[in-house]
Scaffold this active site. Structure first.
Site, mmCIF file in Angstrom:
data_model
loop_
_atom_site.group_PDB
_atom_site.id
_atom_site.type_symbol
_atom_site.label_atom_id
_atom_site.label_comp_id
_atom_site.label_asym_id
_atom_site.label_seq_id
_atom_site.Cartn_x
_atom_site.Cartn_y
_atom_site.Cartn_z
ATOM 1 N N HIS A 120 13.060 -30.721 9.254
ATOM 2 C CA HIS A 120 13.662 -29.593 9.904
ATOM 3 C C HIS A 120 13.390 -28.720 10.376
ATOM 4 O O HIS A 120 14.309 -28.082 11.022
ATOM 5 C CB HIS A 120 14.296 -29.101 8.225
ATOM 6 C CG HIS A 120 15.403 -30.463 7.582
ATOM 7 N ND1 HIS A 120 15.336 -30.300 6.419
ATOM 8 C CD2 HIS A 120 15.739 -31.401 7.580
ATOM 9 C CE1 HIS A 120 16.424 -31.775 5.641
ATOM 10 N NE2 HIS A 120 15.618 -32.478 6.774
ATOM 11 N N HIS A 139 11.594 -41.490 8.710
ATOM 12 C CA HIS A 139 12.414 -42.615 8.079
ATOM 13 C C HIS A 139 12.071 -43.904 8.179
ATOM 14 O O HIS A 139 12.174 -45.058 7.083
ATOM 15 C CB HIS A 139 13.578 -42.506 8.758
ATOM 16 C CG HIS A 139 14.698 -41.484 8.296
ATOM 17 N ND1 HIS A 139 15.862 -41.941 7.967
ATOM 18 C CD2 HIS A 139 14.859 -40.013 8.222
ATOM 19 C CE1 HIS A 139 16.260 -40.425 7.789
ATOM 20 N NE2 HIS A 139 15.205 -40.052 8.226
#
Length: 723
Positions: free
Chosen positions: A265, A97
């Site tokens: 993920h 992020h």
């Protein structure tokens, strides 16, 4: 004091927009040109002023630091317990992020400055609980102190997380320097609310390519796409189109997009086991006793299995702390149906999944739950291009691992610039096209002889100076791309850009290239040196003898070393320094000027002196006379400022970006001007600078300051001079 005194308790200080008053003096003049973007890196905010981080980090004990990070990955803290006893998912997300805010349209965002510590990024909805990750890193930052920046530590923590999970990473480079205050003037969108519908930043939300420049994320407060679908409406096919565009604006192709989505993920989980309404304010809005942390659960435990982050709840794979191929295996093994998380978020869950394929609870291994997929994950199965890549990765784990390792390295190093800026033992040696490689240049030729040949070439001052400027102005301090080194102005796509006046450029290069060949100098050096020669000639014509500083050693890139598509984002759409606009924009020309000046690393004063000097040198795009406030064009005089501030003239608009400068007595048109020209007389700060350079005793200062600012731009990408 009288209890009815309404002034009681009022602070006498005018607060800025980021403090509790939520107001600023500028609220009274919302259309005034705001120069704050040129003050982003003011040294006054830096508590380490004068400290050379890039030298200090070379003395870091890298092995000890990495060992401490590996230990941290499995050292669960009671105040913020690790899922399954492992922080690999946490730190992969914190680094992702930080890096994922990068956009190649203007090079801003990304992980290169440690900006995740400050607003707005520290409080974006998409960054929920990254504050906890940084607090977990604090003991390590405290231990190693100034030898490791927050920017480097955040990215390294994510890289080590993947190594602990079992991935062979591509490498890591140190060298990111921290900033010390919010980059509040970066444009993240016009929306006044978090997660406003995507429609507000698309001309047509059905056309993903219509996303407003320079934005890359689909909604305010996200780093890329909405995990629940376009505007929160699940539709993997539509989400795929959004992904393709937003990842492209992060500099990623389809294969890199699939690798990053799946790899991101493969470890960790999403958190949504409770209502988001129970979370406290974000870090920037939290009460003082929160001590800079936000999003705390006000009901229940709020940690472990009860954590709330995105609202989506669950892990993507059976073993979320291990690097494996289970993401693709589960995605294609099962059919998936829409479901709701405990927080009410829309997510995809498998139909009739085998018990052994379910991940266990983060605290109790006897409990198993369904794995989940976001709309972006399902897009990898639905979009035909993404599906083909995903199936190849599913059947070739080594190919997937290599693709992800390379894409992760690119994601986390894209804004570091060329490989020459990499520091540390794990920096990979492989040359990558996206790094804009430039061969080493020759610095051992006779500079004086080259200057003599240039001076005798017959090129005009304007042609020499404009060509050097065009070569250097592509530099972006945001991601250290562009600049004069490499002389890519002579290669596709730069040689064909409208801003570079292709016909004029080709004629100038036809003169300079033989000089380079005959003297052993690089074409890159000769282009810059020609600009210097032009300035020296112009200064002499104005009565000033100067020698413009020059450092030889630039190299010449080849067409094969040039990523044509990657270079396209560097094309100037406007350049106020040369009074150029490719088209009319919704923002003003002077705002476009500020944007370019900030990317070049210029202060407001440096921007001012460069514009004034370039005008009198006659370097306007297409030979336009706008802003050429002088009777002696080609001489490096302070005439631009003298005549701009002379009240013998008045200023009259004649079009959207066109003005006449007329004699007050006769009404005769003396000069013409653009908005960029006149802003140096209208804006109070810029006028103050203009008046300095217009003074009778500052003609010499003007020339000296112009030369200094010019040299700064010419050397902006000379990292070898700053090592």
């Amino acid at each position: 004091m009288d209890g009815n005194d309404t002034s009681a308790g009022k602070c006498p200080v005018m607060h800025g927009g980021s403090t509790s008053s939520k107001t600023s003096v500028t609220k009274f003049w919302p259309n005034a040109l705001n120069l704050d973007i040129l003050h982003q890196h003011d040294s006054k905010t830096n508590p380490l002023a004068g400290f050379d981080y890039r030298s200090a980090v070379k003395g870091l004990d890298v092995d000890a630091l990495k060992a401490d990070l590996r230990a941290l990955m499995n050292d669960s803290q009671d105040w913020w317990p690790a899922d399954w006893g492992s922080y690999v998912g946490m730190f992969a997300r914190v680094a992702w992020h930080a890096a994922g805010s990068y956009r190649n349209t203007d090079g801003r965002g990304g992980s290169g400055t440690g900006n995740q510590r400050f607003a707005p990024l520290n409080s974006w909805p998409d960054n929920v609980n990254t504050d906890k990750g940084r607090r977990l890193l604090w003991p390590i930052k405290k231990k190693y102190g100034n030898k490791i920046s927050w920017a480097d530590l955040i990215v390294l923590s994510g890289t080590i997380a993947y190594e602990v999970a079992g991935l062979k990473t591509f490498g890591f480079a140190f060298g990111r320097e921290d900033i010390w205050h919010p980059e509040k003037d970066i444009y993240w969108g016009d929306e006044m609310e978090w997660l406003a519908p995507s429609d507000t930043r698309y001309d047509d939300v059905a056309d993903a390519t219509s996303l407003s420049n320079p934005l890359a994320a689909v909604q305010m407060g996200l780093i890329y796409v909405n995990p629940e679908g376009v505007n929160g409406k699940p539709d993997p096919a539509r989400t795929a189109l959004m992904m393709r565009e937003t990842f492209a604006r992060m500099g990623m192709d389809d294969e890199e997009t699939v690798a990053l989505t799946a790899g991101g993920h493969t470890i960790g989980k999403a958190h949504g086991n409770g209502s988001a309404a129970n979370l406290s304010a974000d870090p920037e809005a939290a009460d003082i006793d929160a001590q800079g942390m936000g999003w705390m659960n006000t009901k229940g435990r709020g940690i472990g299995r009860d954590t709330v982050v995105s609202g989506i709840e669950g892990a993507w794979t059976t073993n979320p702390t291990r690097w494996d191929n289970e993401f693709f295996t589960l995605l294609f093994k099962y059919d998936w149906a829409l479901a709701r998380s405990p927080a009410g978020a829309q997510q995809w869950e498998p139909v009739n999944i085998a018990e052994e394929d379910k991940p266990v609870d983060v605290e109790d291994a006897s409990i198993r739950y369904n794995p989940i997929m976001t709309d972006a994950d399902m897009a990898l199965k639905v979009d035909p291009i993404y599906r083909a890549i995903s199936e190849r990765f599913m059947n070739d784990f080594d190919a997937f691992s290599d693709a992800f390792a390379r894409a992760w390295f690119k994601l986390t190093h894209r804004d570091m610039g060329p490989k020459s800026r990499y520091i540390g033992p794990d920096a990979p040696q492989e040359e990558l096209l996206w790094q804009d490689p430039v061969p080493a240049g020759n610095a051992s030729y006779d500079v004086a002889a080259v200057k003599a040949k240039i001076a005798a070439s017959g090129l005009s001052v304007a042609d020499m100076v404009a060509t050097a400027w065009d070569s250097a102005r592509t530099f972006r301090g945001s991601d250290f791309r562009g600049g004069a080194n490499g002389a890519r102005i002579r290669l596709a796509p730069q040689k064909d850009w409208a801003a570079n006046e292709p016909a004029r450029l080709a004629a100038v290069l036809a003169v300079l290239e033989p000089i380079a060949a005959a003297t052993g100098a690089s074409i890159a050096d000769v282009i810059v040196l020609a600009g210097n020669v032009g300035i020296e000639q112009a200064a002499k014509a104005a009565g000033h003898e100067v020698t413009v500083p020059f450092a030889p050693g630039r190299g010449d890139a080849s067409q094969e070393q040039t990523d044509v598509a990657g270079q396209a984002v560097l094309e100037p759409q406007a350049d106020g320094f040369r009074n150029f606009e490719k088209q009319a924009f919704t923002v003003t020309p002077e705002e476009m000027l500020l944007d370019r000046a900030q990317l070049l690393g210029l202060t407001a004063a440096e921007m001012t002196v460069l514009v004034g000097g370039l005008r009198v040198l006659g370097t306007n795009h297409g030979g336009s006379d706008k802003g050429v406030f002088t009777e002696r064009k080609g001489a490096l005089s302070n005439d631009f400022f003298v005549n701009l501030t002379d009240m013998a003239y008045k200023w009259e608009p004649t079009g959207r970006n066109s003005y006449n400068i007329t004699d007050r007595k006769t009404g005769a048109v003396k000069w013409t001007a653009s908005r960029v020209d006149l802003v140096f007389g209208s804006n109070s700060v810029l006028r103050a600078y203009s008046e300095v350079y217009a003074q009778d005793d500052n003609a010499g200062k003007f020339v000296a300051d112009f030369v200094a600012a010019w040299t700064k731009v010419m050397n902006a990408d000379r990292y070898d001079l700053k090592a």
